[in-house]
Enzyme design. Structure first.
Site, PDB file in Angstrom:
ATOM      1  N   HIS A 126      -9.622 -37.866 -12.100  1.00  0.00           N
ATOM      2  CA  HIS A 126     -10.361 -37.511 -11.030  1.00  0.00           C
ATOM      3  C   HIS A 126      -9.401 -37.938  -9.691  1.00  0.00           C
ATOM      4  O   HIS A 126      -8.451 -38.164  -9.591  1.00  0.00           O
ATOM      5  CB  HIS A 126     -11.937 -38.128 -10.978  1.00  0.00           C
ATOM      6  N   GLU A 148     -15.519 -43.800 -10.670  1.00  0.00           N
ATOM      7  CA  GLU A 148     -14.441 -43.688 -11.914  1.00  0.00           C
ATOM      8  C   GLU A 148     -12.835 -43.382 -11.089  1.00  0.00           C
ATOM      9  O   GLU A 148     -12.026 -43.935 -11.669  1.00  0.00           O
ATOM     10  CB  GLU A 148     -14.883 -42.597 -12.942  1.00  0.00           C
ATOM     11  N   HIS A 203      -9.531 -42.688 -17.933  1.00  0.00           N
ATOM     12  CA  HIS A 203     -10.976 -42.418 -17.566  1.00  0.00           C
ATOM     13  C   HIS A 203     -11.961 -43.422 -17.899  1.00  0.00           C
ATOM     14  O   HIS A 203     -11.570 -44.453 -18.511  1.00  0.00           O
ATOM     15  CB  HIS A 203     -11.088 -41.025 -18.440  1.00  0.00           C
ATOM     16  N   GLU A 252     -11.035 -43.007 -22.587  1.00  0.00           N
ATOM     17  CA  GLU A 252     -12.213 -43.482 -21.872  1.00  0.00           C
ATOM     18  C   GLU A 252     -12.459 -44.946 -22.290  1.00  0.00           C
ATOM     19  O   GLU A 252     -12.496 -45.475 -23.313  1.00  0.00           O
ATOM     20  CB  GLU A 252     -13.462 -42.521 -22.402  1.00  0.00           C
TER      21      GLU A 252
END
Length: 311
Positions: free
Chosen positions: A101, A138, A193, A275
């Site tokens: 992101h 995030e 992430h 993640e």
């Protein structure tokens, strides 16, 4: 030879002159060693005497600099300790880190919502990502860990490339992120992430590419090496952070396979998504907001990547 009384005076004179000469030589040596090494006193010494002294000093190790070195010779310096083989173990390797992101995505919804081709379908260019209940995003987390990971890998000799460094207003799009890794011919690509699942869902997992062949996507060659990379990261991440594989996905293996992520579908080099935990769970969120834990997370990623690259 018979004794010759006629040479007595001459012998006496010769002996006196020889003694005087020895005293003068000894005095000169003492004066030379006592004087500072400014090049002038050193220049008065004979070559043989200087060489003899250098050999003795060098073998004894009593002095780091020869006292009779030539004025024009560079002064010896202590060489830095060579890097240990382990510290440069990734020399010649290229690793691409993809911070998930971008903090600017929140202000560029029109741009990130445009669809791009990921082979199987068309998906949004990018998303905003998730955050903790306290507002830690995030995007902030992924960039922080990516910086820490970059430093750790660079210290081991790897060439490290970031897909972005918080230096662009939004993105990059998921297809561009894949192209960056492909263009670099990276030995490994890791996309960092944080998940956004329900409270009570805890732990980390690594997403692996499925075997996809559609449109511009063909992952056949990277499925196996990507799995090997993911398995190494699961092992090392757990060890470094003290956290467990996710309790809500992957059946406790810490591995998940997906065919709907453009960053994986379009990659031609080994690549995984990590993640690091669930940002929506309060207990995991406490870890995410700890700089100490983020360093451990980066260490686990670095160790996993290094273990994979070293075979």
């Amino acid at each position: 030879m018979p004794y010759d009384h006629r040479n007595t005076a001459r012998r006496t004179l010769a002996l006196a002159l020889a003694a005087a000469g020895c005293c003068a030589a000894l005095a000169g040596c003492a004066a030379s060693q006592a004087s500072p090494p400014n090049g002038k006193a050193q220049g008065t010494q004979g070559t043989q005497g200087a060489q003899g002294t250098q050999a003795t000093q060098g073998e004894s190790g009593a002095q780091s600099r020869p006292p009779f070195a030539s004025p024009s010779a560079p002064r010896p310096t202590r060489s830095p300790l060579p890097a240990s083989p382990a510290s440069r173990s990734l020399s010649g390797r290229t690793v691409v880190i993809d911070p998930g992101h971008n903090s600017g995505n929140f202000r560029h919804s029109a741009e990130i919502n445009k669809k791009v081709d990921i082979g199987t379908v068309r998906k949004e260019c990018d998303t905003t990502g998730t955050s903790t209940d306290g507002g830690y995003t995030e995007a902030s987390f992924t960039l922080d860990v990516s910086h820490r990971l970059r430093d750790l890998l660079t210290a081991r000799g790897a060439k490290v490339i970031l897909t972005h460094d918080g230096d662009r207003p939004w993105g990059p799009c998921i297809d561009e992120r894949a192209r960056i890794g492909n263009a670099a011919r990276a030995d490994a690509v890791v996309s960092v992430h944080g998940d956004g699942s329900a409270t009570g869902n805890r732990g980390f997992h690594v997403i692996l590419p499925a075997k996809v062949r559609a449109g511009s996507a063909d992952t056949a060659k990277i499925v196996a090496p990507s799995r090997a990379l993911g398995e190494r990261i699961v092992e090392r991440f757990a060890r470094a952070t003290g956290t467990s594989p996710a309790n809500y996905i992957g059946s406790g293996t810490g591995l998940d396979v997906r065919d709907d992520l453009g960053g994986l579908n379009l990659s031609t080099v080994p690549k995984v998504f990590v993640e690091c935990g669930n940002m929506r769970d309060p207990k995991d969120a406490k870890l995410f907001t700890s700089a100490t834990w983020r360093q451990k997370a980066a260490q686990g990623l670095a160790d996993g990547i290094a273990t994979y690259l070293q075979g």
